[in-house]
Design a protein around this motif. Structure first.
Motif, PDB file in Angstrom:
ATOM      1  N   SER A   1      51.736  58.400  14.024  1.00 46.64           N
ATOM      2  CA  SER A   1      52.156  59.515  14.873  1.00 46.64           C
ATOM      3  C   SER A   1      52.032  60.860  14.165  1.00 46.64           C
ATOM      4  CB  SER A   1      53.602  59.300  15.345  1.00 46.64           C
ATOM      5  OG  SER A   1      54.480  59.148  14.247  1.00 46.64           O
ATOM      6  N   GLN A   2      52.242  60.912  12.842  1.00 41.77           N
ATOM      7  CA  GLN A   2      52.108  62.171  12.124  1.00 41.77           C
ATOM      8  C   GLN A   2      50.648  62.621  12.097  1.00 41.77           C
ATOM      9  OE1 GLN A   2      54.342  64.278  11.119  1.00 41.77           O
ATOM     10  NE2 GLN A   2      52.809  65.666  10.271  1.00 41.77           N
ATOM     11  N   SER A   3      49.726  61.702  11.925  1.00 39.63           N
ATOM     12  CA  SER A   3      48.308  62.056  11.970  1.00 39.63           C
ATOM     13  C   SER A   3      47.929  62.578  13.350  1.00 39.63           C
ATOM     14  CB  SER A   3      47.449  60.836  11.617  1.00 39.63           C
ATOM     15  OG  SER A   3      47.705  60.389  10.303  1.00 39.63           O
ATOM     16  N   LEU A   4      48.455  61.954  14.402  1.00 37.63           N
ATOM     17  CA  LEU A   4      48.171  62.417  15.756  1.00 37.63           C
ATOM     18  C   LEU A   4      48.763  63.796  15.986  1.00 37.63           C
ATOM     19  CD1 LEU A   4      47.026  61.815  18.572  1.00 37.63           C
ATOM     20  CD2 LEU A   4      49.257  60.835  19.161  1.00 37.63           C
ATOM     21  N   ALA A   5      49.982  64.034  15.475  1.00 38.89           N
ATOM     22  CA  ALA A   5      50.624  65.337  15.648  1.00 38.89           C
ATOM     23  C   ALA A   5      49.800  66.447  15.010  1.00 38.89           C
ATOM     24  CB  ALA A   5      52.031  65.298  15.049  1.00 38.89           C
ATOM     25  N   GLU A   6      49.250  66.185  13.831  1.00 41.60           N
ATOM     26  CA  GLU A   6      48.449  67.206  13.154  1.00 41.60           C
ATOM     27  C   GLU A   6      47.102  67.422  13.842  1.00 41.60           C
ATOM     28  OE1 GLU A   6      48.160  66.129   9.071  1.00 41.60           O
ATOM     29  OE2 GLU A   6      50.325  66.261   8.704  1.00 41.60           O
ATOM     30  N   CYS A   7      46.577  66.380  14.477  1.00 43.91           N
ATOM     31  CA  CYS A   7      45.311  66.540  15.205  1.00 43.91           C
ATOM     32  C   CYS A   7      45.512  67.263  16.534  1.00 43.91           C
ATOM     33  CB  CYS A   7      44.683  65.177  15.465  1.00 43.91           C
ATOM     34  SG  CYS A   7      44.105  64.307  13.992  1.00 43.91           S
ATOM     35  N   LEU A   8      46.685  67.084  17.152  1.00 43.75           N
ATOM     36  CA  LEU A   8      46.923  67.684  18.457  1.00 43.75           C
ATOM     37  C   LEU A   8      47.085  69.189  18.398  1.00 43.75           C
ATOM     38  CD1 LEU A   8      49.366  65.280  20.341  1.00 43.75           C
ATOM     39  CD2 LEU A   8      47.038  65.871  20.955  1.00 43.75           C
ATOM     40  N   TYR A   9      47.747  69.661  17.367  1.00 36.19           N
ATOM     41  CA  TYR A   9      48.068  71.089  17.314  1.00 36.19           C
ATOM     42  C   TYR A   9      47.819  71.595  15.901  1.00 36.19           C
ATOM     43  CZ  TYR A   9      50.443  75.406  18.686  1.00 36.19           C
ATOM     44  OH  TYR A   9      50.729  76.711  19.009  1.00 36.19           O
ATOM     45  N   GLN A  10      46.828  72.459  15.764  1.00 40.22           N
ATOM     46  CA  GLN A  10      46.482  73.019  14.454  1.00 40.22           C
ATOM     47  C   GLN A  10      47.343  74.261  14.196  1.00 40.22           C
ATOM     48  OE1 GLN A  10      44.437  71.433  12.446  1.00 40.22           O
ATOM     49  NE2 GLN A  10      43.839  69.907  13.962  1.00 40.22           N
ATOM     50  N   TYR A  11      48.631  74.006  13.952  1.00 44.58           N
ATOM     51  CA  TYR A  11      49.532  75.135  13.757  1.00 44.58           C
ATOM     52  C   TYR A  11      49.443  75.668  12.334  1.00 44.58           C
ATOM     53  CZ  TYR A  11      52.394  71.252  12.060  1.00 44.58           C
ATOM     54  OH  TYR A  11      52.850  70.137  11.413  1.00 44.58           O
ATOM     55  N   SER A  12      50.017  76.866  12.137  1.00 42.80           N
ATOM     56  CA  SER A  12      49.967  77.531  10.838  1.00 42.80           C
ATOM     57  C   SER A  12      50.758  76.730   9.812  1.00 42.80           C
ATOM     58  CB  SER A  12      50.534  78.951  10.955  1.00 42.80           C
ATOM     59  OG  SER A  12      49.820  79.689  11.929  1.00 42.80           O
ATOM     60  N   TRP A  13      50.144  76.484   8.668  1.00 41.58           N
ATOM     61  CA  TRP A  13      50.788  75.657   7.647  1.00 41.58           C
ATOM     62  C   TRP A  13      52.025  76.332   7.066  1.00 41.58           C
ATOM     63  CZ3 TRP A  13      51.443  77.787   2.854  1.00 41.58           C
ATOM     64  CH2 TRP A  13      50.674  78.907   2.552  1.00 41.58           C
ATOM     65  N   TYR A  14      52.077  77.663   7.122  1.00 40.77           N
ATOM     66  CA  TYR A  14      53.191  78.384   6.497  1.00 40.77           C
ATOM     67  C   TYR A  14      54.430  78.429   7.389  1.00 40.77           C
ATOM     68  CZ  TYR A  14      50.795  81.945   9.303  1.00 40.77           C
ATOM     69  OH  TYR A  14      50.167  82.615  10.323  1.00 40.77           O
ATOM     70  N   ASN A  15      54.350  77.969   8.619  1.00 39.56           N
ATOM     71  CA  ASN A  15      55.529  77.921   9.487  1.00 39.56           C
ATOM     72  C   ASN A  15      56.067  76.495   9.483  1.00 39.56           C
ATOM     73  OD1 ASN A  15      57.447  78.014  11.563  1.00 39.56           O
ATOM     74  ND2 ASN A  15      56.290  79.561  12.685  1.00 39.56           N
ATOM     75  N   PRO A  16      57.216  76.255   8.845  1.00 43.47           N
ATOM     76  CA  PRO A  16      57.684  74.877   8.676  1.00 43.47           C
ATOM     77  C   PRO A  16      58.406  74.296   9.882  1.00 43.47           C
ATOM     78  CG  PRO A  16      59.211  76.381   7.611  1.00 43.47           C
ATOM     79  CD  PRO A  16      58.098  77.236   8.173  1.00 43.47           C
ATOM     80  N   PHE A  17      58.688  75.089  10.904  1.00 46.00           N
ATOM     81  CA  PHE A  17      59.468  74.580  12.030  1.00 46.00           C
ATOM     82  C   PHE A  17      58.625  73.615  12.858  1.00 46.00           C
ATOM     83  CE2 PHE A  17      61.864  78.314  10.869  1.00 46.00           C
ATOM     84  CZ  PHE A  17      63.175  77.874  11.008  1.00 46.00           C
ATOM     85  N   PRO A  18      59.180  72.449  13.171  1.00 46.67           N
ATOM     86  CA  PRO A  18      58.400  71.382  13.823  1.00 46.67           C
ATOM     87  C   PRO A  18      58.048  71.717  15.265  1.00 46.67           C
ATOM     88  CG  PRO A  18      60.713  70.755  13.678  1.00 46.67           C
ATOM     89  CD  PRO A  18      60.577  72.035  12.904  1.00 46.67           C
ATOM     90  N   LYS A  19      56.904  71.185  15.709  1.00 50.34           N
ATOM     91  CA  LYS A  19      56.446  71.371  17.081  1.00 50.34           C
ATOM     92  C   LYS A  19      56.911  70.249  17.998  1.00 50.34           C
ATOM     93  CE  LYS A  19      53.753  74.985  16.286  1.00 50.34           C
ATOM     94  NZ  LYS A  19      53.964  76.294  16.932  1.00 50.34           N
ATOM     95  N   TYR A  20      57.291  69.134  17.431  1.00 51.01           N
ATOM     96  CA  TYR A  20      57.617  67.964  18.229  1.00 51.01           C
ATOM     97  C   TYR A  20      59.008  67.454  17.876  1.00 51.01           C
ATOM     98  CZ  TYR A  20      52.500  67.980  18.071  1.00 51.01           C
ATOM     99  OH  TYR A  20      51.189  68.347  18.107  1.00 51.01           O
ATOM    100  N   LYS A  21      59.570  66.737  18.825  1.00 48.46           N
ATOM    101  CA  LYS A  21      60.799  66.006  18.564  1.00 48.46           C
ATOM    102  C   LYS A  21      60.434  64.532  18.415  1.00 48.46           C
ATOM    103  CE  LYS A  21      65.361  64.882  20.445  1.00 48.46           C
ATOM    104  NZ  LYS A  21      66.355  65.178  21.506  1.00 48.46           N
ATOM    105  N   PHE A  22      60.771  63.954  17.286  1.00 47.98           N
ATOM    106  CA  PHE A  22      60.516  62.538  17.036  1.00 47.98           C
ATOM    107  C   PHE A  22      61.819  61.761  17.226  1.00 47.98           C
ATOM    108  CE2 PHE A  22      57.062  64.557  14.786  1.00 47.98           C
ATOM    109  CZ  PHE A  22      55.988  63.698  14.990  1.00 47.98           C
TER     110      PHE A  22
END
Length: 475
Positions: free
Chosen positions: A211-232
């Motif tokens: 799921s973490q690999s899928l999350a990173e493929c789905l949204y190419q967010y800025s690496w310097y913003n640590p706040f998560p995009k998803y709720k696991f």
């Protein structure tokens, strides 16, 4: 163009044996025998096959006489394949994918379609309560690494014909199963179409970290913003509640965590205990969580600022002043302890359970008492960092807790360097990281605060009992 199988069994066997490396793979089995005067070949993976179901098929097959053998695969399926889920396929790639997924494949000479019999028996652990998402009251089951079991746990809670479990495949080599789960009448179909297209357009060899690999493929967010995009979440009740609210739940095979999208920061902070208690108790727990999280963010930077500007400390707060000699600068003490806490956490994760008690004793004696008496740390610093460490565990989302931690460390460093202006700059960076963050749907990360929705905003802090409506059951 998709390649079709042949009606000549031997051609199909030669192609499949070559593609599947039959003979090199000890667990990929194939067996040829005669049924009703026709040659038949069975392909399966040893370890996935349900032996009892296949024995039933064989009992039926051995009774077939040559004069009873149908001319079409559809008629054969109706008459002689009464067990399990049977699918007729003529596409070569789909047949290969099915066999490698554990589905038994039967090829019959003269038929231009293969029989894909889903009688898999997955090795899996029990559906015990997840370690991270424990609740004081409520169901004690949790997701496991088997996708079919996870979808069944949600089906058990939502018995609606509008509940959709849509299967997709990701990964050129892994062909990992990914399921989109949603209620057709409540989901945002525009967002669903975009999400489906993003998953289908992913070009990756495999989802190594599920799921973490899928999350990173789905949204190419800025690496310097640590706040998560998803709720696991590893809880099926939480996933079911989010589906009823109109969210899309993404489940990946071999992962016990479900991804809930879209999710704002208020959605990520929520946990199941907020709803398993009466409204007054649930509201108190929710407010306590918000207050503890805010205090953990502000406590050490504010205290460091006051220590650097003792004239700002009022008379009634003089007891917070450091009483002992400061041998190591306060900022170094805070940073060392921030790292030490993570080190102890990693040590606890990697320590066998039988050695966890000696580890706790060593941490309490050496890191706690002796570090203060030796002069490395001041007792006030140890007290505040102990509170921060405990407060981090009140946050149910692991990624969000570390996002707060990174923002706190940045504020500490800026405060130590630039004093008051550094403290202000640290909070500006923290607020900007949250405000300018976006959900995977492209909407505000702070909804219902931005854009402001008074009713929804109040419900984020105070849980009141409202009538159920067609938008979901969570209040």
């Amino acid at each position: 163009m998709n390649e079709k199988i042949s009606s000549e069994l031997q051609l199909n066997i030669n192609r499949l044996n070559q593609t599947l490396f039959i003979g090199k793979n000890f667990d990929l089995k194939h067996r040829t025998f005669y049924v009703g005067g026709k040659e038949l070949c069975l392909y399966y993976i040893d370890g996935f096959l349900d032996d009892h179901t296949m024995e039933r098929f064989m009992e039926v097959f051995i009774r077939i006489k040559p004069e009873d053998m149908p001319n079409t695969p559809h008629e054969f399926s109706k008459r002689f394949l009464p067990y399990g889920s049977v699918l007729l396929l003529d596409d070569y790639d789909q047949i290969i994918r099915g066999i490698l997924s554990g589905i038994a494949c039967i090829l019959v000479d003269g038929y231009e379609q293969a029989f894909m019999i889903d009688c898999r028996h997955y090795p899996m652990r029990g559906v015990e309560e997840p370690e991270k998402d424990r609740v004081l009251r409520g169901s004690r089951d949790g997701f496991v690494e088997t996708l079919v079991c996870n979808t069944a746990l949600i089906r058990r809670r939502i018995r609606s014909p509008e509940l959709i479990m849509e299967m997709l495949y990701v990964g050129k080599s892994s062909q990992t199963n990914v399921v989109l789960s949603y209620l057709d009448s409540r989901v945002d179909h525009e967002f669903l179409d975009k999400l489906r297209k993003r998953i289908q357009d992913i070009e990756v060899d495999s989802l190594t970290m599920n799921s973490q690999s899928l999350a990173e493929c789905l949204y190419q967010y800025s690496w310097y913003n640590p706040f998560p995009k998803y709720k696991f979440s590893e809880r099926p009740d939480t996933a079911a509640a989010c589906i009823l609210e109109g969210n899309v739940v993404i489940m990946v095979d071999n992962s016990p965590s479900a991804m809930i999208t879209p999710s704002s920061v208020f959605d990520i902070i929520e946990e199941a205990d907020d709803y398993y208690f009466p409204p007054v108790t649930g509201s108190y727990l929710r407010l306590t969580k918000f207050i503890v999280n805010f205090v953990s963010m502000a406590l050490t930077p504010v205290w460091l600022l006051l220590m650097q500007n003792s004239v700002l400390v009022p008379q009634w707060l003089h007891f917070i002043m450091i009483q002992e000699t400061v041998n190591v600068p306060l900022i170094y003490q805070f940073l060392i302890l921030e790292l030490a806490i993570d080190g102890l956490h990693l040590a606890a994760v990697n320590t066998p359970s039988m050695l966890s008690t000696p580890l706790s004793v060593m941490a309490a004696l050496v890191v706690g008492d002796l570090s203060v008496s030796s002069g490395w740390f001041n007792s006030e610093v140890m007290l505040y960092m102990a509170f921060v460490a405990i407060a981090n565990y009140s946050q149910p989302n692991f990624e969000l807790a570390y996002a707060f931690k990174f923002m706190r460390m940045i504020t500490l460093i800026l405060t130590a360097i630039f004093n008051v202006w550094g403290f202000v700059l640290g909070w500006i960076i923290t607020i900007a990281a949250i405000v300018f963050n976006k959900t995977i749907a492209g909407k505000s990360y702070l909804y219902p605060l931005i854009p402001f929705n008074a009713t929804q905003f109040l419900k984020r802090f105070v849980r009141v009992r409202l009538p159920h409506n067609d938008k979901g059951v969570k209040q």
